[in-house]
Design an enzyme around this catalytic site. Structure first.
Site: not given
Length: 292
Positions: A9, A87-88, A112, A194, A243
């Protein structure tokens, strides 16, 4: 050995993916399939929307995922020895290496995004970038703050992102500066990604992942949570769930990939953020953008 890396992102921009749609029949088909799965024309927002439209959580995450995955599927020479995503981006990496189907990957990314949005609305929370401090100092300052604040993204040496409740992050920024940080600045994000505050989203995503089929990948994925090469579908699922509340260990993942033989890093998707981070992690590393 080639390591393909996938951004997260923040890499989105207006017009992303339009050239792919116009120049590739495969890409066009996949974009239209995505519109169908999502129930709205995300392509209209990606190609011709405003930056503000693109910033909506339900749009941003699927948009970055689609740009990355569809670009990977149109590359003539796509032959990864290893993959990783920030991440994503880990979802994009898992579709690219065959662990997840395109359709399932998109559904999970969409779920998500919505779960994270819901978690963000429960408590005022945010993230901040800390520049010029060693990892251990950042971790120590976070531990000393009363309230929820943790190291969330280990982007490269001297560049960490912290995450937590707004009050705790604000106080941590002041303490980071006192500890010698060059900068400690709040980021324009919707919440504390996170961090433990994402627990409700993690639980929601866990249920969705449990009902999704994961296959044996064609090459290992270096996951944000473990930073090591993972091939086992069950382990991939477990790490993908963890995650959301665990830190993104990007520095450690890149270092491990280099140790395991990566000689070239190819960024697949919008922007050039990850190539820049790779160079800061290891000056000798070769890094470039994938080109369709």
């Amino acid at each position: 050995m080639k390591a393909y890396i996938f951004p997260g992102q923040g890499a989105q921009f207006v017009g992303m993916g339009k050239d792919l749609y116009e120049n590739s029949e495969v890409a066009k088909e996949l974009f239209e399939k995505a519109n169908e799965i999502l129930g709205f024309r995300i392509t209209d927002i990606m190609f011709d929307g405003t930056a503000e439209d693109l910033k909506q959580t339900k749009v941003t995450q699927p948009a970055v995922f689609l740009h990355s995955v569809i670009l990977a599927k149109t590359l003539g020479d796509f032959a990864p020895d290893m993959v990783a995503g920030h991440s994503l981006g880990e979802f994009s990496a898992l579709v690219a290496n065959g662990a997840l189907s395109f359709e399932d990957g998109l559904r999970l990314v969409s779920q998500r995004a919505l779960a994270m949005q819901k978690a963000c609305e429960k408590e005022p929370s945010t993230m901040a970038a800390v520049l010029g401090l060693e990892d251990q100092v950042v971790e120590q300052v976070c531990r000393e703050i009363d309230g929820i604040v943790v190291a969330a993204n280990y982007n490269c040496p001297g560049q960490l992102v912290i995450s937590g409740s707004t009050g705790a992050v604000t106080l941590a920024c002041e303490r980071m500066k006192e500890a010698g940080a060059k900068r400690a600045l709040m980021l324009p994000v919707g919440g504390a990604f996170h961090s433990p505050l994402m627990k409700p989203a993690e639980e929601e995503l866990a249920a969705a992942i449990a009902n999704t089929t994961f296959s044996q990948p064609i090459c290992p994925v270096y996951q944000n949570v473990t930073t090591t090469a993972v091939n086992d579908p069950e382990e991939i699922k477990k790490n993908l769930i963890a995650q959301l509340t665990a830190p993104v260990k990007w520095t450690q993942s890149v270092q491990q990939m280099i140790k395991d033989g990566a000689t070239e890093f190819i960024e697949v998707g919008p922007g050039k953020v990850l190539q820049g981070l790779v160079k800061k992690i290891n000056r000798e590393a070769e890094a470039r953008s994938a080109e369709a």
